[in-house]
Scaffold this active site. Structure first.
Site, PDB file in Angstrom:
ATOM      1  N   ARG A  25      20.955  32.414 101.959  1.00  0.00           N
ATOM      2  CA  ARG A  25      20.399  31.837 100.726  1.00  0.00           C
ATOM      3  C   ARG A  25      21.474  31.137  99.920  1.00  0.00           C
ATOM      4  O   ARG A  25      21.263  30.042  99.377  1.00  0.00           O
ATOM      5  CB  ARG A  25      19.723  32.933  99.897  1.00  0.00           C
ATOM      6  CG  ARG A  25      18.416  33.408 100.533  1.00  0.00           C
ATOM      7  CD  ARG A  25      18.057  34.795 100.063  1.00  0.00           C
ATOM      8  NE  ARG A  25      16.723  35.196 100.485  1.00  0.00           N
ATOM      9  CZ  ARG A  25      16.407  35.632 101.720  1.00  0.00           C
ATOM     10  NH1 ARG A  25      17.337  35.693 102.659  1.00  0.00           N
ATOM     11  NH2 ARG A  25      15.172  35.998 102.006  1.00  0.00           N
ATOM     12  N   ASP A  37      14.669  45.925 108.915  1.00  0.00           N
ATOM     13  CA  ASP A  37      15.694  45.604 109.922  1.00  0.00           C
ATOM     14  C   ASP A  37      16.409  46.840 110.451  1.00  0.00           C
ATOM     15  O   ASP A  37      17.280  46.730 111.322  1.00  0.00           O
ATOM     16  CB  ASP A  37      16.731  44.650 109.320  1.00  0.00           C
ATOM     17  CG  ASP A  37      16.168  43.248 109.163  1.00  0.00           C
ATOM     18  OD1 ASP A  37      15.190  42.915 109.858  1.00  0.00           O
ATOM     19  OD2 ASP A  37      16.706  42.489 108.342  1.00  0.00           O
TER      20      ASP A  37
END
Ligand code: S3P
Length: 450
Positions: A35, A333
């Site tokens: 990001r 994750d």
């Protein structure tokens, strides 16, 4: 580079401390690195990002920015991005290869939609199998013309005349996904009204935190259920995004492998300093806590708008647990590492509501169950999760990694406390997210041979 074959020998306790002031530290967060690079490219002016993760998948993002005409450099280890403002991407770019990185592809799609750039987004054979309909359908509703290959990459994006706004989107995401949310928020920067997204779970909120720091009006709130709904709203900015000056926290998803390693390896005690503690990412710590793990968490404030702190982890006996609902989203994750903890825990561990694991770098439900069974663990697939009956000794042997960096690291960790060495061909894939994984394990005292 991580060697292409590892052999992990059991019987070596882990000890020591990883800190940004020491020889080794937990590397910067992967999600926030993606990001930071991309958002900085859309800002007007120069951004400086310290503790950026330089790895396979973030290199794909940096290469994409180069293709789009954005200059970046590395100064004293920090990433400098020379953002050219919102209209700064090339209007027409050659094919962008996103490698193995779904985050690169999905976030870029939103940014390119906002900028009106015509290009093709493609990637590795593995990435070409990942579902892209989840971004394509809402982007089309916003007025973007995209071609797909049966809902998968390559994605062909048609350009748009400068100045023409996208149609504001109100959208219910069928599954909680920070990649989809972030893609749509990025496109929403160029919309003709507010973007309102509703999700069924608390996906990571790094994009929202970062956009706020850059001057964008974006808020998260939730409505209690059942079923609970997580709502994100973004108001398109009038002026430019402000550049970023931030230091990234250590990646909690990389730390996860070391946390499980220390918990399952008898006689271990390790300290991990300045690890990200964003509550949308700390599900594994909660799950391990429920299993009886000895993990001390010392919060240490915020860095770059993200909470962080230190973890002190000691080896401890574990017991089975049931995982479902929002906790699954908050540790999405971490299931490869978690499945290894479950294999070492006494009794039954049951995971539900986790069908998304079938759409990651590989079908992680199938891969984990298959590889745990090859190490003599009773592990069984269910449509939306798995059941592990743990607490029996793990045999060693050769395992498969399915081109998945997290499966490779989890199986390496499993070898630390097995009965015999675990051999991992294909381990070079670890470079995608955690290039320092092997040197760090060795620094902590593990016996890892290549
Ligand atoms: C990510 C979001 C998650 C996660 C991935 C990184 C992100 O994917 O699994 O590793 O940076 O936004 P989904 O959005 O598909 O859940």
């Amino acid at each position: 580079m991580t060697p292409d074959r590892l052999i992990v020998r059991p019987g070596f306790a882990l000890s020591g401390s990883l800190s940004p002031d020491g020889q080794f530290a937990i590397p910067g967060d992967k999600s926030i690195s993606h990001r930071a690079a991309l958002f900085a490219a859309l800002a007007a002016g120069e951004s400086r990002i310290e503790n950026f993760l330089f790895s396979g998948v973030t290199q794909a993002m940096l290469n994409a920015l180069t293709t789009l005409g954005i200059a970046w450099s590395v100064e004293n280890g920090a990433l400098m991005v020379h953002g050219r403002g919102f209209g700064g991407f090339k209007k027409r770019a050659p094919l962008i290869d996103c490698g193995n990185s779904a985050t690169t592809l999905r976030l870029l799609a939103g940014a390119l939609a906002a900028c009106g750039t015509a290009t093709t987004l493609d990637g590795s054979p593995g990435l070409r199998k990942r579902p892209m309909g989840r971004i394509v359908e809402p982007l089309r509703r916003m007025g973007i013309s995209i071609q797909t290959q049966d809902g998968c990459a390559p994605l062909g994006l048609e350009g748009r005349q400068g100045g023409k706004r996208l149609t504001a989107l109100e959208y219910i995401l069928p599954v909680a996904s920070a990649q989809v949310k972030s893609c749509l928020l990025l496109a929403g920067l160029a919309a003709d009204g507010m973007t309102v997204l509703r999700e069924p779970g608390p996906s990571r909120d790094h994009s929202e935190r970062m956009l706020r720091a850059m001057g964008v009006e974006v808020e998260n709130r939730s409505e209690a259920g059942p079923p609970a709904v997580y709502i994100t709203r973004l108001v398109p900015p009038v002026g430019d995004l402000q550049p970023l000056h931030m230091k990234l926290p250590g990646d909690s998803s990389s730390a996860a492998f070391l946390v499980v390693a220390a918990v399952i390896t008898p006689g271990s005690e390790i300290t991990l300093r300045q690890v990200g503690l964003n509550p949308t990412r700390t599900g594994l710590l909660d799950a391990l806590g429920q299993m009886g793990a000895d993990i001390q968490i010392e919060a240490a404030g915020e860095q770059g708008g993200e909470p962080l702190g230190d973890l002190i982890v000691r080896s401890s006996p574990l017991h089975g647990v049931e995982i479902s609902g929002d906790l699954v989203v908050r540790m999405i994750d971490e299931f490869p590492a978690f499945a290894v903890a479950a294999a070492y825990a006494q009794g039954e561990t049951i995971v539900r509501d986790a069908q998304e694991l079938r759409y990651k770098e590989t079908d992680r439900i199938a891969a984990l169950c298959h590889e745990l069974r090859s190490l003599s663990v009773a592990a069984e697939e269910t449509p939306d999760g798995f059941i592990v009956r743990g607490g029996k000794p793990l045999s060693g042997g050769q395992v498969g990694v399915y081109g998945d960096h997290r499966i490779a690291m989890a199986l390496a960790v499993a070898g630390l406390a097995a009965q015999a060495p675990v051999e991992i061909p294909g381990a070079e894939i670890i470079h995608e997210s955690f290039p320092q994984f092997v040197p760090i394990l060795e620094f902590l005292g593990a016996n890892v041979m290549s």
